[in-house]
Design a protein around this motif. Structure first.
Motif, PDB file in Angstrom:
ATOM      1  N   THR A 141      32.955  33.925   4.605  1.00 46.49           N
ATOM      2  CA  THR A 141      33.279  34.386   3.126  1.00 46.49           C
ATOM      3  C   THR A 141      32.225  33.788   2.197  1.00 46.49           C
ATOM      4  OG1 THR A 141      34.555  32.350   2.616  1.00 46.49           O
ATOM      5  CG2 THR A 141      35.682  33.918   3.443  1.00 46.49           C
ATOM      6  N   PRO A 142      32.013  34.290   1.009  1.00 46.51           N
ATOM      7  CA  PRO A 142      31.216  33.811   0.436  1.00 46.51           C
ATOM      8  C   PRO A 142      31.342  32.446   0.015  1.00 46.51           C
ATOM      9  CG  PRO A 142      31.814  36.211  -0.523  1.00 46.51           C
ATOM     10  CD  PRO A 142      32.470  35.448   0.505  1.00 46.51           C
ATOM     11  N   GLU A 143      32.442  31.905  -0.091  1.00 44.66           N
ATOM     12  CA  GLU A 143      32.843  30.210  -0.405  1.00 44.66           C
ATOM     13  C   GLU A 143      32.122  29.518   0.673  1.00 44.66           C
ATOM     14  OE1 GLU A 143      34.839  32.753  -2.761  1.00 44.66           O
ATOM     15  OE2 GLU A 143      35.195  32.924  -0.659  1.00 44.66           O
ATOM     16  N   CYS A 144      32.207  30.074   1.880  1.00 40.70           N
ATOM     17  CA  CYS A 144      31.647  29.412   2.999  1.00 40.70           C
ATOM     18  C   CYS A 144      30.054  29.030   2.716  1.00 40.70           C
ATOM     19  CB  CYS A 144      31.733  30.290   4.364  1.00 40.70           C
ATOM     20  SG  CYS A 144      33.508  30.122   5.004  1.00 40.70           S
ATOM     21  N   ALA A 145      29.470  29.877   2.330  1.00 38.58           N
ATOM     22  CA  ALA A 145      28.066  29.716   1.888  1.00 38.58           C
ATOM     23  C   ALA A 145      27.903  28.543   1.003  1.00 38.58           C
ATOM     24  CB  ALA A 145      27.487  31.127   1.361  1.00 38.58           C
ATOM     25  N   ASP A 146      28.956  28.666  -0.082  1.00 37.98           N
ATOM     26  CA  ASP A 146      28.507  27.644  -1.130  1.00 37.98           C
ATOM     27  C   ASP A 146      28.842  26.009  -0.434  1.00 37.98           C
ATOM     28  OD1 ASP A 146      28.173  29.089  -3.680  1.00 37.98           O
ATOM     29  OD2 ASP A 146      30.127  30.100  -3.140  1.00 37.98           O
ATOM     30  N   ALA A 147      30.049  26.064   0.526  1.00 34.82           N
ATOM     31  CA  ALA A 147      30.256  25.052   1.187  1.00 34.82           C
ATOM     32  C   ALA A 147      29.246  24.528   2.060  1.00 34.82           C
ATOM     33  CB  ALA A 147      31.495  25.218   1.738  1.00 34.82           C
ATOM     34  N   ALA A 148      28.541  25.456   2.742  1.00 36.38           N
ATOM     35  CA  ALA A 148      27.421  24.897   3.514  1.00 36.38           C
ATOM     36  C   ALA A 148      26.225  24.407   2.725  1.00 36.38           C
ATOM     37  CB  ALA A 148      26.953  26.086   4.292  1.00 36.38           C
ATOM     38  N   VAL A 149      25.773  24.867   1.529  1.00 36.96           N
ATOM     39  CA  VAL A 149      24.897  24.568   0.880  1.00 36.96           C
ATOM     40  C   VAL A 149      25.288  23.112   0.308  1.00 36.96           C
ATOM     41  CG1 VAL A 149      23.464  24.708  -1.338  1.00 36.96           C
ATOM     42  CG2 VAL A 149      23.989  26.641   0.339  1.00 36.96           C
ATOM     43  N   LEU A 150      26.467  22.987  -0.181  1.00 36.45           N
ATOM     44  CA  LEU A 150      26.927  21.829  -0.866  1.00 36.45           C
ATOM     45  C   LEU A 150      26.892  20.708   0.248  1.00 36.45           C
ATOM     46  CD1 LEU A 150      28.538  20.122  -3.209  1.00 36.45           C
ATOM     47  CD2 LEU A 150      30.404  20.858  -2.171  1.00 36.45           C
ATOM     48  N   ALA A 151      27.174  20.819   1.367  1.00 34.41           N
ATOM     49  CA  ALA A 151      27.319  19.617   2.459  1.00 34.41           C
ATOM     50  C   ALA A 151      25.802  19.273   2.856  1.00 34.41           C
ATOM     51  CB  ALA A 151      28.140  20.166   3.730  1.00 34.41           C
ATOM     52  N   LEU A 152      24.830  20.317   2.964  1.00 37.43           N
ATOM     53  CA  LEU A 152      23.421  20.072   3.203  1.00 37.43           C
ATOM     54  C   LEU A 152      22.745  19.236   1.987  1.00 37.43           C
ATOM     55  CD1 LEU A 152      22.429  23.809   4.780  1.00 37.43           C
ATOM     56  CD2 LEU A 152      23.092  21.769   5.814  1.00 37.43           C
ATOM     57  N   LYS A 153      23.064  19.712   0.994  1.00 42.17           N
ATOM     58  CA  LYS A 153      22.481  18.791  -0.075  1.00 42.17           C
ATOM     59  C   LYS A 153      23.121  17.508  -0.182  1.00 42.17           C
ATOM     60  CE  LYS A 153      20.744  22.560  -2.845  1.00 42.17           C
ATOM     61  NZ  LYS A 153      20.440  23.068  -4.279  1.00 42.17           N
ATOM     62  N   GLU A 154      24.220  17.267   0.195  1.00 38.77           N
ATOM     63  CA  GLU A 154      24.971  15.871   0.237  1.00 38.77           C
ATOM     64  C   GLU A 154      24.329  15.062   1.214  1.00 38.77           C
ATOM     65  OE1 GLU A 154      29.199  14.044   0.950  1.00 38.77           O
ATOM     66  OE2 GLU A 154      29.133  15.774  -0.340  1.00 38.77           O
ATOM     67  N   SER A 155      23.907  15.739   2.472  1.00 39.44           N
ATOM     68  CA  SER A 155      23.721  14.873   3.633  1.00 39.44           C
ATOM     69  C   SER A 155      22.337  13.893   3.640  1.00 39.44           C
ATOM     70  CB  SER A 155      23.208  16.023   4.548  1.00 39.44           C
ATOM     71  OG  SER A 155      21.749  16.514   4.403  1.00 39.44           O
ATOM     72  N   GLY A 156      21.518  14.162   2.706  1.00 39.41           N
ATOM     73  CA  GLY A 156      20.264  13.553   2.622  1.00 39.41           C
ATOM     74  C   GLY A 156      19.156  13.821   3.746  1.00 39.41           C
ATOM     75  N   GLY A 157      19.294  14.900   4.450  1.00 38.88           N
ATOM     76  CA  GLY A 157      18.506  15.555   5.080  1.00 38.88           C
ATOM     77  C   GLY A 157      17.469  16.672   4.521  1.00 38.88           C
ATOM     78  N   ARG A 158      16.495  16.808   5.406  1.00 40.33           N
ATOM     79  CA  ARG A 158      15.508  17.731   5.155  1.00 40.33           C
ATOM     80  C   ARG A 158      16.046  19.157   5.723  1.00 40.33           C
ATOM     81  NH1 ARG A 158      10.878  17.901   2.113  1.00 40.33           N
ATOM     82  NH2 ARG A 158      10.747  15.464   2.562  1.00 40.33           N
ATOM     83  N   VAL A 159      16.489  20.074   5.023  1.00 45.07           N
ATOM     84  CA  VAL A 159      17.114  21.095   5.882  1.00 45.07           C
ATOM     85  C   VAL A 159      16.766  22.728   5.253  1.00 45.07           C
ATOM     86  CG1 VAL A 159      19.261  22.467   6.324  1.00 45.07           C
ATOM     87  CG2 VAL A 159      19.286  20.024   6.134  1.00 45.07           C
ATOM     88  N   LEU A 160      16.249  23.660   6.038  1.00 49.54           N
ATOM     89  CA  LEU A 160      15.982  24.915   5.843  1.00 49.54           C
ATOM     90  C   LEU A 160      17.288  25.669   6.049  1.00 49.54           C
ATOM     91  CD1 LEU A 160      14.204  27.189   4.738  1.00 49.54           C
ATOM     92  CD2 LEU A 160      13.263  27.141   7.201  1.00 49.54           C
ATOM     93  N   PHE A 161      17.946  26.118   5.121  1.00 48.11           N
ATOM     94  CA  PHE A 161      19.157  26.837   5.600  1.00 48.11           C
ATOM     95  C   PHE A 161      19.179  28.300   5.477  1.00 48.11           C
ATOM     96  CE2 PHE A 161      22.872  28.933   2.809  1.00 48.11           C
ATOM     97  CZ  PHE A 161      23.774  28.640   3.815  1.00 48.11           C
ATOM     98  N   GLY A 162      19.312  28.608   6.986  1.00 44.95           N
ATOM     99  CA  GLY A 162      19.243  30.088   7.287  1.00 44.95           C
ATOM    100  C   GLY A 162      20.409  30.781   7.081  1.00 44.95           C
ATOM    101  N   LEU A 163      20.723  31.364   5.804  1.00 45.51           N
ATOM    102  CA  LEU A 163      22.110  31.875   5.529  1.00 45.51           C
ATOM    103  C   LEU A 163      21.957  33.232   6.558  1.00 45.51           C
ATOM    104  CD1 LEU A 163      24.488  32.529   3.633  1.00 45.51           C
ATOM    105  CD2 LEU A 163      22.650  34.126   2.594  1.00 45.51           C
TER     106      LEU A 163
END
Length: 469
Positions: free
Chosen positions: A128-150
């Motif tokens: 769902t679109p909300e899954c994309a938002d949740a994915a980004v939120l977690a990645l930004k919270e993690s502290g890692g360097r991530v290339l988010f491949g939607l």
């Protein structure tokens, strides 16, 4: 802004101009490496004593489906068609935003704990679109360097899809979270490609990435038993689509012609994932074949449902598989091994940086680059004495040796302790797993289990799933 002076470490820089320092210092200011030298005279900085430690660039995992983290070890004894039916065709569909959030958070923090500072998150379960938002939120919270491949919803993978990726969602995520596309978390597209979509959809998905000025990653040469087309790189090339903005993954069954096309097109180093490829019978890794063509690969973990998500295990798996193949195919004992310990480390550092289009930022301990650094304990019995340094790190170390990790000059793990709230993350991961399993059970999948007894029926491509052009 802070100044850190890491002092007394053995420095494995991955920078040809610096090389290896038996004992050296690194000066960090804010997020960047300022100086690397045998000794550095600096004041007004925090001293990090690193005697008995090896300082090296943070590892770069160029292909991981981070959302599968809460299903770790479920497929320990499965083969590939079990994975396609059990994870991709079934359990993946029961992930909502909360489950994606938990999986992404535990997956990236897990990687940081083991010295992986950068990940290409191949996020192919955006239901769902909300899954994309949740994915980004977690990645930004993690502290890692991530290339988010939607990526796409779970349902758009099997069978061969004639539905294009959600352009409106991609545009919104690009605008809302990645307008400048800079910082620790940046955006790309995970494109299904000719093995999993019709030609029309492949054209549309590639065009979407380029319209949004996003790099893309594509699975190739990994699914000839299931997929619609077993020469996807040739298909892309003949369609005039291939280019240096495409990171190809796996390539086990790719022909030499396809590998040459990648090299000629200026594609970045392809990502090989030897553990998952071996477990699922995709064939020997393409690493040495790529190296023969001058296209040195990078390394990916891919999935943690049947292997630990650490780079040290990946080093050993790749070395063992490549060396077994080299000996098996040679008419006599080879004079030199094709894939060395140094090659393995470069695949996980500087080649990984090239794969994710960030070689100017990360991948080596070079002044001016981001301070993504691992401090590895070298004072253990299994390191006594250290002889071949590259061998000691690539083939003689394990994840427990990772003592401290910095991302952009900030400690995310120090003296063996993560800065993240581990108890909270574990709790979220367990809740997410339980929710996914309960949803599957309530939907009629009464045999589903994560304890090892469940073997889903193998996935069989249905009649009519063939590529149509």
């Amino acid at each position: 802004m802070q100044r850190l002076l890491i002092t007394g470490a053995t420095i494995l820089s991955a920078d040809p101009a610096i090389g290896v320092l038996d004992s050296g210092d690194l000066l960090i200011y804010d997020s960047k490496i300022v100086e690397v030298a045998p000794t550095i005279d600096a004041t007004d900085c925090e001293i990090v004593e690193a005697t008995g430690r090896i300082a090296l660039p943070g590892f770069i995992d160029t292909h991981r489906h981070v959302w599968e983290s809460v299903l770790r070890n479920v497929a320990a004894d499965w083969q590939g068609s079990h994975y396609f039916s059990g994870i991709r065709a079934m359990l993946g569909g029961y992930f909502g935003p909360d489950e994606i959030y938990a999986a992404n958070l535990v997956g990236v923090v897990e990687a940081l704990d083991m010295g992986i500072t950068s990940i290409f998150d191949w996020s192919h379960n955006i239901n769902t679109p909300e899954c994309a938002d949740a994915a980004v939120l977690a990645l930004k919270e993690s502290g890692g360097r991530v290339l988010f491949g939607l990526g796409d919803p779970n349902a758009l993978w099997l069978p061969i899809s004639d539905v294009a990726s959600d352009a409106d969602l991609a545009k919104r995520i690009r605008t809302q979270y990645f307008n400048a596309n800079t910082g620790l978390v940046t955006m790309a597209l995970s494109v299904r490609g000719p093995e999993y979509t019709t030609p029309t959809v492949t054209h549309q998905d590639v065009a979407l990435a380029r319209d949004l000025d996003l790099k893309m990653s594509i699975h190739v040469g990994n699914g000839a038993r299931l997929a619609a087309n077993d020469a996807p790189v040739i298909v892309l090339n003949e369609a005039g689509l291939i280019g240096p903005d495409m990171l190809f993954v796996h390539c086990n069954q790719s022909t030499d012609e396809e590998l040459r096309i990648m090299a000629d097109a200026g594609c970045p180093p392809p990502s090989v994932t030897p553990d998952s490829e071996a477990h699922f019978g995709l064939g020997f890794p393409a690493a040495s074949r790529l190296m023969e063509l001058g296209l040195r690969p990078s390394l990916g973990i891919d999935i943690v449902i049947n292997a630990l998500g650490d780079m040290f295990g990946t080093f050993r798996t790749l070395a063992a598989l490549e060396r077994a193949r080299q000996h098996e195919s040679a008419e006599s004992m080879p004079e030199r091994l094709q894939v060395t310990a140094r090659d393995l480390l470069e695949m996980a550092t500087i080649e990984g940086a090239r794969s994710v289009w960030k070689s100017d930022l990360i991948g080596s301990l070079t002044p001016g680059k981001q301070a993504d650094i691992v401090l590895l304990r070298a004072d253990t019995l299994h390191h006594a004495p250290i002889n071949n340094l590259y061998g000691a790190v690539a083939l003689g170390s394990h994840a427990g040796d990772v003592e401290s990790v910095l991302v952009a000059g900030k400690f995310v793990k120090r003296d063996g302790v993560l800065s993240a709230d581990v108890a909270r993350i574990r709790r979220l991961a367990e809740q997410a797993r339980d929710t996914v399993v309960r949803r599957a059970y309530d939907d009629g999948h009464r045999s589903v289990s994560v304890t090892g007894e469940w073997f889903p029926d193998p996935y069989i491509r249905r009649t009519g799933d063939a590529h149509k052009g």
